[in-house]
Every structure is written in structure tokens, then in C-alpha cells.
Design an enzyme around this catalytic site. Structure first.
Site, PDB file in Angstrom:
ATOM      1  N   TYR A  82      -2.062  20.898  55.321  1.00 36.38           N
ATOM      2  CA  TYR A  82      -2.352  20.603  53.911  1.00 36.38           C
ATOM      3  C   TYR A  82      -1.083  19.978  53.319  1.00 36.38           C
ATOM      4  O   TYR A  82      -0.240  19.473  54.060  1.00 36.38           O
ATOM      5  CB  TYR A  82      -2.766  21.949  53.276  1.00 36.38           C
ATOM      6  N   ARG A 112      -7.233   8.095  44.795  1.00 35.58           N
ATOM      7  CA  ARG A 112      -5.986   8.710  44.268  1.00 35.58           C
ATOM      8  C   ARG A 112      -5.678   9.898  45.166  1.00 35.58           C
ATOM      9  O   ARG A 112      -6.051  11.008  44.873  1.00 35.58           O
ATOM     10  CB  ARG A 112      -6.196   9.132  42.815  1.00 35.58           C
ATOM     11  N   LYS A 135      -8.770  19.986  53.202  1.00 38.08           N
ATOM     12  CA  LYS A 135      -9.363  20.954  52.258  1.00 38.08           C
ATOM     13  C   LYS A 135     -10.358  21.839  53.003  1.00 38.08           C
ATOM     14  O   LYS A 135     -10.402  23.052  52.789  1.00 38.08           O
ATOM     15  CB  LYS A 135     -10.083  20.222  51.120  1.00 38.08           C
ATOM     16  N   GLU A 189     -13.153  15.182  45.378  1.00 40.19           N
ATOM     17  CA  GLU A 189     -11.713  15.302  45.609  1.00 40.19           C
ATOM     18  C   GLU A 189     -11.014  13.957  45.497  1.00 40.19           C
ATOM     19  O   GLU A 189     -11.443  12.975  46.111  1.00 40.19           O
ATOM     20  CB  GLU A 189     -11.481  15.884  47.007  1.00 40.19           C
ATOM     21  N   ASP A 190      -9.946  13.939  44.750  1.00 42.16           N
ATOM     22  CA  ASP A 190      -9.034  12.798  44.701  1.00 42.16           C
ATOM     23  C   ASP A 190      -9.721  11.465  44.392  1.00 42.16           C
ATOM     24  O   ASP A 190      -9.445  10.433  45.029  1.00 42.16           O
ATOM     25  CB  ASP A 190      -8.200  12.731  45.992  1.00 42.16           C
ATOM     26  N   ASP A 202     -12.407  19.340  42.188  1.00 45.15           N
ATOM     27  CA  ASP A 202     -11.273  20.210  42.495  1.00 45.15           C
ATOM     28  C   ASP A 202     -10.046  19.861  41.663  1.00 45.15           C
ATOM     29  O   ASP A 202      -9.333  20.735  41.181  1.00 45.15           O
ATOM     30  CB  ASP A 202     -10.984  20.038  43.990  1.00 45.15           C
ATOM     31  N   ASP A 203      -9.794  18.568  41.487  1.00 48.17           N
ATOM     32  CA  ASP A 203      -8.573  18.161  40.782  1.00 48.17           C
ATOM     33  C   ASP A 203      -8.638  18.510  39.301  1.00 48.17           C
ATOM     34  O   ASP A 203      -7.637  18.904  38.707  1.00 48.17           O
ATOM     35  CB  ASP A 203      -8.347  16.651  40.958  1.00 48.17           C
ATOM     36  N   ASN A 257       1.848  16.539  43.734  1.00 54.11           N
ATOM     37  CA  ASN A 257       1.955  16.549  45.205  1.00 54.11           C
ATOM     38  C   ASN A 257       2.086  15.135  45.722  1.00 54.11           C
ATOM     39  O   ASN A 257       1.655  14.202  45.054  1.00 54.11           O
ATOM     40  CB  ASN A 257       0.681  17.167  45.800  1.00 54.11           C
TER      41      ASN A 257
HETATM   42  N1  LIG Z   1      -1.006  21.358  42.302  1.00 59.54           N
HETATM   43  C1  LIG Z   1      -2.282  21.067  42.381  1.00 59.54           C
HETATM   44  O1  LIG Z   1      -3.121  21.922  42.726  1.00 59.54           O
HETATM   45  C2  LIG Z   1      -2.743  19.697  42.059  1.00 59.54           C
HETATM   46  C3  LIG Z   1      -1.881  18.672  41.873  1.00 59.54           C
HETATM   47  N2  LIG Z   1      -2.339  17.414  41.572  1.00 59.54           N
HETATM   48  C4  LIG Z   1      -1.360  16.354  41.469  1.00 59.54           C
HETATM   49  O2  LIG Z   1      -1.320  15.864  40.151  1.00 59.54           O
HETATM   50  C5  LIG Z   1      -0.928  14.500  40.161  1.00 59.54           C
HETATM   51  C6  LIG Z   1      -1.841  13.725  39.245  1.00 59.54           C
HETATM   52  O3  LIG Z   1      -3.169  13.801  39.666  1.00 59.54           O
HETATM   53  P1  LIG Z   1      -4.348  13.219  38.741  1.00 59.54           P
HETATM   54  O4  LIG Z   1      -4.283  13.776  37.392  1.00 59.54           O
HETATM   55  O5  LIG Z   1      -5.608  13.352  39.478  1.00 59.54           O
HETATM   56  O6  LIG Z   1      -3.925  11.689  38.692  1.00 59.54           O
HETATM   57  P2  LIG Z   1      -4.378  10.603  37.651  1.00 59.54           P
HETATM   58  O7  LIG Z   1      -4.112   9.298  38.261  1.00 59.54           O
HETATM   59  O8  LIG Z   1      -5.738  10.913  37.145  1.00 59.54           O
HETATM   60  O9  LIG Z   1      -3.377  10.816  36.399  1.00 59.54           O
HETATM   61  C7  LIG Z   1      -2.003  10.581  36.467  1.00 59.54           C
HETATM   62  C8  LIG Z   1      -1.447  10.703  35.061  1.00 59.54           C
HETATM   63  O10 LIG Z   1      -0.035  10.691  35.124  1.00 59.54           O
HETATM   64  C9  LIG Z   1       0.449   9.728  34.209  1.00 59.54           C
HETATM   65  N3  LIG Z   1       1.705   9.166  34.650  1.00 59.54           N
HETATM   66  C10 LIG Z   1       1.948   8.326  35.674  1.00 59.54           C
HETATM   67  N4  LIG Z   1       3.258   8.021  35.725  1.00 59.54           N
HETATM   68  C11 LIG Z   1       3.843   8.668  34.700  1.00 59.54           C
HETATM   69  C12 LIG Z   1       5.163   8.735  34.219  1.00 59.54           C
HETATM   70  N5  LIG Z   1       6.147   8.077  34.808  1.00 59.54           N
HETATM   71  N6  LIG Z   1       5.414   9.487  33.112  1.00 59.54           N
HETATM   72  C13 LIG Z   1       4.416  10.185  32.530  1.00 59.54           C
HETATM   73  N7  LIG Z   1       3.150  10.155  32.941  1.00 59.54           N
HETATM   74  C14 LIG Z   1       2.872   9.396  34.011  1.00 59.54           C
HETATM   75  C15 LIG Z   1      -0.628   8.688  34.139  1.00 59.54           C
HETATM   76  O11 LIG Z   1      -0.463   7.939  32.936  1.00 59.54           O
HETATM   77  P3  LIG Z   1      -1.086   6.459  32.752  1.00 59.54           P
HETATM   78  O12 LIG Z   1      -2.571   6.667  32.683  1.00 59.54           O
HETATM   79  O13 LIG Z   1      -0.492   6.012  31.458  1.00 59.54           O
HETATM   80  O14 LIG Z   1      -0.660   5.677  33.946  1.00 59.54           O
HETATM   81  C16 LIG Z   1      -1.856   9.582  34.136  1.00 59.54           C
HETATM   82  O15 LIG Z   1      -2.072  10.077  32.840  1.00 59.54           O
HETATM   83  C17 LIG Z   1      -0.943  14.073  41.630  1.00 59.54           C
HETATM   84  O16 LIG Z   1       0.367  14.069  42.109  1.00 59.54           O
HETATM   85  C18 LIG Z   1      -1.715  15.171  42.327  1.00 59.54           C
HETATM   86  O17 LIG Z   1      -1.271  15.362  43.636  1.00 59.54           O
HETATM   87  C19 LIG Z   1      -3.664  17.153  41.386  1.00 59.54           C
HETATM   88  C20 LIG Z   1      -4.574  18.147  41.577  1.00 59.54           C
HETATM   89  C21 LIG Z   1      -4.186  19.481  41.982  1.00 59.54           C
HETATM   90  C1  LIG Z   2      -3.812  19.651  45.551  1.00 61.33           C
HETATM   91  C2  LIG Z   2      -4.631  18.531  45.169  1.00 61.33           C
HETATM   92  O1  LIG Z   2      -5.840  18.636  45.098  1.00 61.33           O
HETATM   93  C3  LIG Z   2      -3.996  17.282  44.845  1.00 61.33           C
HETATM   94  O2  LIG Z   2      -2.774  17.203  44.818  1.00 61.33           O
HETATM   95  O3  LIG Z   2      -4.732  16.320  44.588  1.00 61.33           O
HETATM   96 MG   LIG Z   3      -6.787  16.741  45.022  1.00 67.90          MG
END
Ligand SMILES: NC(=O)C1=CN([C@@H]2O[C@H](COP(=O)(O)OP(=O)(O)OC[C@H]3O[C@@H](n4cnc5c(N)ncnc54)[C@H](OP(=O)(O)O)[C@@H]3O)[C@@H](O)[C@H]2O)C=CC1
Ligand SMILES: CC(=O)C(=O)O
Ligand SMILES: [Mg+2]
Length: 631
Positions: free
Chosen positions: A160, A213, A231, A302-303, A325-326, A472
Site C-alpha cells: 500500500y 488522480r 486497496k 477510488e482516486d 473512499d477518498d 500521499n
Molecule cells: N490519508 C488519506 O487517507 C488520504 C489522503 N489523500 C491524499 O490527499 C491528496 C489530495 O487528494 P484529493 O483531494 O483527492 O485531490 P484533488 O485533486 O481532488 O484535490 C487537491 C486539492 O489540493 C489543492 N492544491 C494543489 N496544490 C496546492 C498547493 N500548492 N497549495 C494549496 N492547495 C493545493 C488543489 O487546489 P486547486 O484545485 O486550486 O488546484 C485541490 O483543491 C492526495 O495526495 C491524496 O493522496 C486522499 C485520500 C485519502
Molecule cells: C489513501 C488514499 O486513498 C489516497 O491517498 O488517495
Molecule cells: Mg485514494
């Protein structure tokens, strides 16, 4: 009913349940495991040993990883299943196989050139271990899951995050043999028949991505299939789904990743990613095909990128057994982590409503987390509007306010700041200094956004700052544990998306926790599946979050640990599943008659019910033999 693990609840009872899990993990065979559950309650099959029905013999059986036992096929099975001469003479026990494997795993014989490892936080040795494990999974799934479950803390970061991120980046070069299903936009009109090519007649869980993503690594096209595979590895190891009843899926709608598109080794469509109505037509057909053949399965999205993640969830969530999941798994995880951190501070869940939360990343995960934390505050007595006023959400353009010119998405809009005091587009450091948040969460996937300046400010304003860089994989996290502790004099309550080591600071060891949805999705899906809940509601997710928070033992809270230990993951998934089922029952969504019965008897009965439905990685007899001959 009170959880077994709630603070102040009977430690003895919790220990008894954990011990019974431990007995299985320590290698009780199927017969022994049953004997353990028999002693504890009425969900006992008879004393006879179930014989697994396998329709293969000889080399075909050896080549089927779901049934293969390799050198552990006992003599009677070798004789009856035409295996003689196809295996070395010596019959090993499963433990003997584990010992052989672990030697290879630990010391290795394969050299990986460091220059082939491009993903920060992943070393050549991680990659080597990932390969050794993949090869085992392709040969013998029972042994693979036995080893994964027994070494979960060590191996979760291999199958993972972070190592799976490396595997996805390199999937097109690593591809050797298929796992899961591939659907493509060019298959339009054919998906309902294609799904029948999958060999399993029963599927309990499906994880689907379009690779748009992948973690914080961006658009990886069909290389993203590594994530549903990873997963679902956790579905099996952490929640006891059967490996023969899971289905990883990737849907190929193109990719906007120029490097992949131009790479002759890339195995997906080399064209721009599809969007708009065309995209939803493909998804509708795919979901209909999958659910048409497997109507009982839980479907995990997912993603998917931000443009599609929330709309897909809204499209299907009211009439399909599905979740994202996200958005949702991460949200429940974050709520549990903040509850855990409050308890470390000696506070109760009630004080969630008093927190000031700065959240960086206004995407699927970030807005899902903000919404659920806000719902948690509503549970503590605030109106939703009052709750949203406790959040400051930033995206790549800085602080999000109602003055933003571009149209905000529906999920961000409630969190846009409305007061004059909040400058549109404000930089993170300025927001942190001005707002003095108690909780800082990162879900931007953009790397080191929590600079020393920001971390120091968190330490100045809080006795015990709560800092959760949840992105991540490792090199996309907003900061690591060492940076957070150093900047705050070792006072941070810390939880990160990918694992971080504990930190030694001025002679003390300070714990790091992992804030990852792996704590939620396996148990959530198990509860939904066993309860035949047909939908997954916000209330069920909140129940999962609270259950997770309740699983942290008292002594770990005293060590600043805000999530349960990964070694207890099956126990955690069982508790999460149980609480999800109970909430589903209260809301009228529990449709499994057997689960309803267990639940109406007692909490303990329900736990046993869940446990007895968890698949155990033990070799089952493949031919009918007197009890005892198998081992
Ligand atoms: N720990 C966990 O269990 C999980 C972790 N994650 C992690 O979260 C992260 C985001 O996932 P997700 O929300 O799906 O991704 P998205 O692409 O949906 O969203 C990313 C967000 O981050 C913003 N962003 C990008 N660059 C910057 C920056 N330099 N400063 C501030 N904001 C920024 C984007 O803004 P803009 O739209 O303006 O580009 C957008 O709002 C990934 O790394 C993923 O691995 C996700 C799910 C679970
Ligand atoms: C953990 C997870 O689902 C992610 O980083 O997208
Ligand atoms: Mg994910």
C-alpha cells in the site's frame, strides 16, 4: 451499546476479544479457529471440516493462486489431485513455507538499481520487497495473505502507500500477468457481456478507478489499477474478505499524462481523457454491468479526479451499495483522528465544536473531511453554518472566500470564508498566523506546504498542536514527523497519510500515527456487505469514525497515539463493521436477516457474527479426509 474499547470499558473483555483474534493470527488452523469461536458463542459450524470445492487437478491446480498450496499440499491431496511428480517430495507446513519466504523477503536475492526508484520515501529495498510479495501473491494467495496479515505493520507500506505509488508509476514497465479487469471507452456497448469473463460467480467487493488522480501523483491512466489491487489486498488482510470474491477494476477513458501517452510501453489508450456526458455514459454502463452481475457487491470509487469524484458519488449513492473512499473514507478517518487527538489533550469529543481548523487542499478528500468534521460539530450542538465558520480552507490559489471570482464547486462553497477579515487568496502562513488554528490538516498532494515557519506558528499558538499532513505518498506529505516535532519543541500530536517513524526529541520518543483511510474502508465495506445495507449513509460513516476513535486503548492515548495500532487491524475492522451494521439497523437499512438476528441478541453476538464471516488465510482441505490428516 457501549463499545468494548471505549475509555473506561472493561479492559478484560477487550483483551478477550483481541486474544481470540490473536489466536487466529498466530496460526490456528481452520479447525482450531472454529473451536475458538465455538467456545465463545453459537455461530459454530459442525465438527466436520469443510472441504473446499476445487474443480482443477494437476498442474492447473498448482497454477491457480487461489487454491495452490505449493510444497504444502499434503500427501493424500497429491495422490488424489494428480499432483505426484509435480512437486518436490518434501511436504512443508504452512509455517515452514512462511519461514522460507521470510528469509527471501528480509534478505533478498534480487538487486534493484537505485536509479530505477524515483518516488521519494520509497527505497530500492521497498521495491524489492514489493516484487517478492507480488510474486508470492501470483503463486499462492493463501500464503500471501497469511504473511501479510501476520506482518501487517511491516508490509502495509509495501503493498500500500508509499510503495504502491511507485508500482503505479511503473505499472506499464512491470506488467507481467493480469490481475483485475480492464474496461475501456472503446468497449462501449459490450461491458455487460465482458463482465461475464470474470471467473468468479460471487464478488463481494469491487474497487474501481479511472486512474485520474492516483495518490498525490496525478493522472496515471490505467497504471492506476495498482491502487484498487492494493486497496483490495487490505480488504482481505484487514477485514477478511475472501480473495476469490474481490474484483479490482480500471476504466480506461484516456489520460492527460503526456509522458505516459508518449511512452510506447504504456498499455492504455493514448488519447486525451474523456469528460462531460461521454464520461458519465461510460461510467453508467460500467456500474450497470458490474452491479448487474454482482448486485450484492460493495462498490468503492477510488482516486477519481476532483471533477468527477463527487458527481459520481452523488449519481449512485442513493441507489447503489457504494462509497467514495477518498471523500468519505478519508473523512471518517480524519474525524476519528481529531477525536483521538482531543482525547490525548484530555478533552472529550464535545470539544470538537471549539476547534479552529485550517485545511489545505479543497479537493475531494479535503472537502469531504471538512464536511464530516462540520457534521461532527453539528452533533455537538452547532448549526451547520456555525460549524463551517470554524474552517479556513485553502487551495492552490490560497484562502477560499466568497470573493473568489471563479465559480466554487458545491462541496467547497459552504466553506468559503464570508467575513471581511478573511482576505481572498491569503497564503497559508498568513492564515495560520492570523487565525491561530488548533488543528492543521493537509490534503493537497503538493509536498512540503507545512514549512518551518508554519509549524513554528502552530507551536506558538497551541500547547499541543494537532498537525495532520494526510497527503500521499510520503514525498507528497505536507511535512514529516521530525519536521513537526522539531519546530514545536516535541509538542505536536502528529498523524500523517503515509507512515512516519516515531521521533526522538531531546531524549524522548514521540509517537507518530498514520491518518489513512485504511482504518475505515475495510471495516465499513465489511459492515455494509454483511448487513446487506444497500446504501452507505452519512450516519454509517459517522458511526465508523466514532468506532475507530473508540478502538484506541487508554495506554496508547497516554503515548499521544491517535489511531489504533495497525497490528490490531482485523479487530479494528470488526469493531467498525459492527458499529456500521448497528447504525444501519437503527436507520432501517440493515437487510440481512442473519445479521439482524445476531444484532438483536447482543453486542458480543454481533462481534462473533462478524468475526466468523472473516476469511482466514489457512489451507482448507481439498479432498475429504478424516480430521487431523490435513496437517
Ligand atoms: N490519508 C488519506 O487517507 C488520504 C489522503 N489523500 C491524499 O490527499 C491528496 C489530495 O487528494 P484529493 O483531494 O483527492 O485531490 P484533488 O485533486 O481532488 O484535490 C487537491 C486539492 O489540493 C489543492 N492544491 C494543489 N496544490 C496546492 C498547493 N500548492 N497549495 C494549496 N492547495 C493545493 C488543489 O487546489 P486547486 O484545485 O486550486 O488546484 C485541490 O483543491 C492526495 O495526495 C491524496 O493522496 C486522499 C485520500 C485519502
Ligand atoms: C489513501 C488514499 O486513498 C489516497 O491517498 O488517495
Ligand atoms: Mg485514494
Amino acid at each position: 451499546m457501549a463499545s468494548l474499547c471505549r475509555r473506561g470499558a472493561s479492559a478484560a473483555l477487550r483483551a478477550a476479544v483481541l486474544e481470540s483474534f490473536g489466536a487466529r493470527l498466530l496460526g490456528l488452523d481452520a479447525i482450531g479457529a472454529r473451536a475458538a469461536s465455538t467456545a465463545a458463542g453459537p455461530y459454530k459450524p459442525s465438527d466436520t471440516v469443510d472441504v473446499e470445492i476445487v474443480r482443477k487437478k494437476g498442474i492447473d491446480l498448482i497454477h491457480d493462486p487461489l487454491f495452490n498450496k505449493g510444497t504444502a499440499f499434503p500427501v493424500p491431496e497429491r495422490e488424489r489431485l494428480e499432483l505426484r511428480g509435480l512437486l518436490p517430495k518434501k511436504c512443508l507446513t504452512m509455517q515452514g513455507q512462511v519461514d522460507r519466504f521470510m528469509e527471501d523477503y528480509a534478505y533478498g536475492r534480487t538487486y534493484i538499481d537505485p536509479k530505477h526508484v524515483s518516488d521519494g520515501g520509497v527505497t530500492p529495498d521497498h521495491v524489492r520487497r514489493w516484487k517478492v510479495l507480488q510474486e508470492l501473491q501470483d503463486r499462492n494467495e493463501t500464503l500471501f495473505y497469511r504473511i501479510l496479515l501476520d506482518n501487517f505493520v511491516e508490509m502495509a507500506p509495501i503493498v500500500y502507500t508509499p510503495t504502491v505509488g511507485w508500482a503505479c508509476l511503473n505499472f506499464h514497465k512491470l506488467y507481467r500477468r493480469p490481475r483485475g479487469m480492464y474496461f475501456c471507452s472503446t468497449d462501449k456497448g459490450e461491458m455487460a457481456s465482458m463482465v461475464w469473463n470474470w471467473p468468479g460467480n460471487d464478488v463481494d467487493a469491487i474497487v474501481v478507478t479511472d486512474g485520474s488522480r492516483i495518490l498525490g501523483l496525478g493522472d496515471l491512466g490505467i497504471n492506476g489499477l495498482g491502487i484498487p489491487i492494493g486497496k483490495l489486498d487490505l480488504y482481505v488482510a484487514a477485514a477478511g474478505f475472501s480473495p476469490g470474491r474481490i474484483l479490482p477494476v480500471v476504466v480506461d477513458v484516456g489520460t492527460n499524462n503526456r509522458h505516459l501517452k508518449d511512452d510506447p510501453l504504456y498499455l492504455g489508450l493514448s488519447k486525451e481523457r474523456m469528460s462531460g456526458p461521454e464520461f458519465y455514459e461510460i461510467m453508467d454502463e460500467l456500474v450497470k454491468a458490474l452491479m448487474g452481475r454482482y448486485p450484492q457487491a460493495v462498490l468503492q470509487f477510488e482516486d477519481f479526479n476532483m471533477a468527477h469524484a463527487a458527481p459520481l458519488l452523488e449519481r449512485y449513492r442513493d441507489h447503489h451499495l457504494c462509497f467514495n473512499d477518498d471523500i468519505q473514507g478519508t473523512a471518517a478517518t480524519a474525524v476519528a483522528g481529531v477525536y483521538g487527538a482531543l482525547r490525548v489533550q484530555g478533552k472529550s469529543n464535545k470539544e470538537l465544536a471549539q476547534q479552529r481548523i485550517v485545511l489545505v487542499g479543497a479537493g475531494s478528500a479535503g472537502t469531504g473531511v471538512a464536511r464530516m468534521l462540520a457534521l461532527g460539530m453539528v452533533k455537538q450542538g452547532l448549526s451547520y453554518e456555525e460549524a463551517t465558520s470554524n474552517f479556513w480552507v485553502l487551495d492552490a490559489e490560497g484562502l477560499v472566500t466568497v470573493k473568489r471570482e471563479k465559480q466554487l464547486s458545491e462541496s467547497v462553497e459552504p466553506f468559503a470564508r464570508k467575513t471581511q477579515a478573511d482576505p481572498e487568496g491569503e497564503k497559508l502562513a498568513d492564515t495560520v498566523k492570523r487565525v491561530k488554528p488548533t488543528v492543521l490538516i493537509g490534503l493537497a498532494g503538493a509536498g512540503k506546504l507545512f514549512t518551518e515557519e508554519i509549524l513554528v506558528a502552530m507551536g506558538e499558538h497551541n500547547e499541543r498542536p494537532i498537525i495532520m499532513p494526510m497527503s500521499n505518498p510520503t514525498h507528497r506529505m505536507e511535512c514529516n514527523a521530525e519536521e513537526a516535532q522539531k519546530a514545536t519543541g516535541g509538542r505536536t500530536i502528529f498523524a500523517s497519510g503515509s507512515p512516519c517513524n516515531d521521533v526522538e526529541y531531546e531524549g524522548r520518543v514521540i509517537s507518530s500515527s498514520q491518518a489513512n483511510n485504511l482504518y475505515i474502508f475495510p471495516g465499513l465495506a465489511l459492515g455494509a456487505h454483511l448487513g446487506a445495507t444497500r446504501v452507505i449513509t452519512d450516519e454509517m460513516l459517522m458511526a465508523a469514525a466514532e468506532a475507530l476513535g473508540d478502538c484506541i486503548p487508554e495506554e496508547d492515548l497516554d503515548k499521544d497515539i491517535v489511531y489504533p495500532r495497525l497490528k490490531d487491524i482485523r479487530y479494528v475492522s470488526m469493531i467498525v463493521a459492527k458499529r456500521v451494521m448497528r447504525m444501519a439497523y437503527d436507520m432501517g437499512h440493515l437487510h440481512s436477516f442473519a445479521a439482524k438476528k445476531a444484532l438483536e441478541i447482543s453486542d458480543e453476538e454481533l462481534e462473533l457474527y462478524v468475526k466468523d464471516h472473516m476469511w482466514e488465510p489457512v489451507y482448507k482441505p481439498l479432498v475429504n479426509l478424516p480430521v487431523g490428516v490435513q496437517e
